[in-house]
Scaffold this motif. Structure first.
Motif, PDB file in Angstrom:
ATOM      1  N   ILE A  82       0.819  -1.208   0.000  1.00 39.32           N
ATOM      2  CA  ILE A  82       0.000   0.000   0.000  1.00 39.32           C
ATOM      3  C   ILE A  82       0.862   1.272   0.000  1.00 39.32           C
ATOM      4  O   ILE A  82       0.443   2.304  -0.525  1.00 39.32           O
ATOM      5  CB  ILE A  82      -0.979  -0.014   1.202  1.00 39.32           C
ATOM      6  N   LEU A  83       2.074   1.240   0.530  1.00 40.59           N
ATOM      7  CA  LEU A  83       2.912   2.422   0.577  1.00 40.59           C
ATOM      8  C   LEU A  83       3.867   2.541  -0.613  1.00 40.59           C
ATOM      9  O   LEU A  83       4.696   3.448  -0.633  1.00 40.59           O
ATOM     10  CB  LEU A  83       3.722   2.416   1.880  1.00 40.59           C
ATOM     11  N   ASP A  84       3.773   1.666  -1.595  1.00 43.03           N
ATOM     12  CA  ASP A  84       4.652   1.726  -2.749  1.00 43.03           C
ATOM     13  C   ASP A  84       4.621   3.082  -3.463  1.00 43.03           C
ATOM     14  O   ASP A  84       5.683   3.599  -3.842  1.00 43.03           O
ATOM     15  CB  ASP A  84       4.341   0.599  -3.742  1.00 43.03           C
ATOM     16  N   PRO A  85       3.462   3.698  -3.673  1.00 43.16           N
ATOM     17  CA  PRO A  85       3.489   5.016  -4.320  1.00 43.16           C
ATOM     18  C   PRO A  85       4.230   6.071  -3.526  1.00 43.16           C
ATOM     19  O   PRO A  85       4.873   6.955  -4.096  1.00 43.16           O
ATOM     20  CB  PRO A  85       2.005   5.378  -4.458  1.00 43.16           C
ATOM     21  N   LEU A  86       4.179   5.994  -2.213  1.00 39.86           N
ATOM     22  CA  LEU A  86       4.889   6.964  -1.390  1.00 39.86           C
ATOM     23  C   LEU A  86       6.393   6.739  -1.394  1.00 39.86           C
ATOM     24  O   LEU A  86       7.178   7.675  -1.328  1.00 39.86           O
ATOM     25  CB  LEU A  86       4.380   6.902   0.058  1.00 39.86           C
ATOM     26  N   LEU A  87       6.792   5.468  -1.478  1.00 38.50           N
ATOM     27  CA  LEU A  87       8.215   5.123  -1.437  1.00 38.50           C
ATOM     28  C   LEU A  87       8.864   5.190  -2.807  1.00 38.50           C
ATOM     29  O   LEU A  87      10.070   5.101  -2.919  1.00 38.50           O
ATOM     30  CB  LEU A  87       8.385   3.725  -0.845  1.00 38.50           C
TER      31      LEU A  87
END
Length: 89
Positions: A82-87
């Motif tokens: 779920i945090l791939d776009p942020l990372l």
């Protein structure tokens, strides 16, 4: 006598900030402390035979043991997180 034992919103805020500061204070890189840039580095003594033999034995307290071995299982497919776009991954 009536006592007021309930926490106010500012009391809860202090507790939450304190707990989060303690939790985030534990984050960091595992390893020895870094020396300051101006520190003189003294050459270390060569390890004795007993130290090198001890380093070659498997142990719970030896984190470097087996680090040069090939991985036991092949890498699998990357699963989305779920945090791939942020990372940026």
């Amino acid at each position: 006598m009536i006592s007021k034992n309930r926490l106010t919103p500012s009391g809860w805020a202090i507790i939450v900030l304190g707990v989060s500061a303690l939790a985030l204070g534990g984050c960091g890189r595992k390893g020895p402390l870094d020396l300051p840039p101006t520190a003189n580095v003294a050459p270390g003594a060569a390890p004795s035979d007993t130290e090198s033999e001890r380093a070659a034995q498997p142990s719970v307290f030896n984190p470097t043991y087996g680090s040069e071995a090939a991985p036991a299982a092949p890498r699998g497919n990357k699963r989305p997180f779920i945090l791939d776009p942020l990372l940026g991954n």
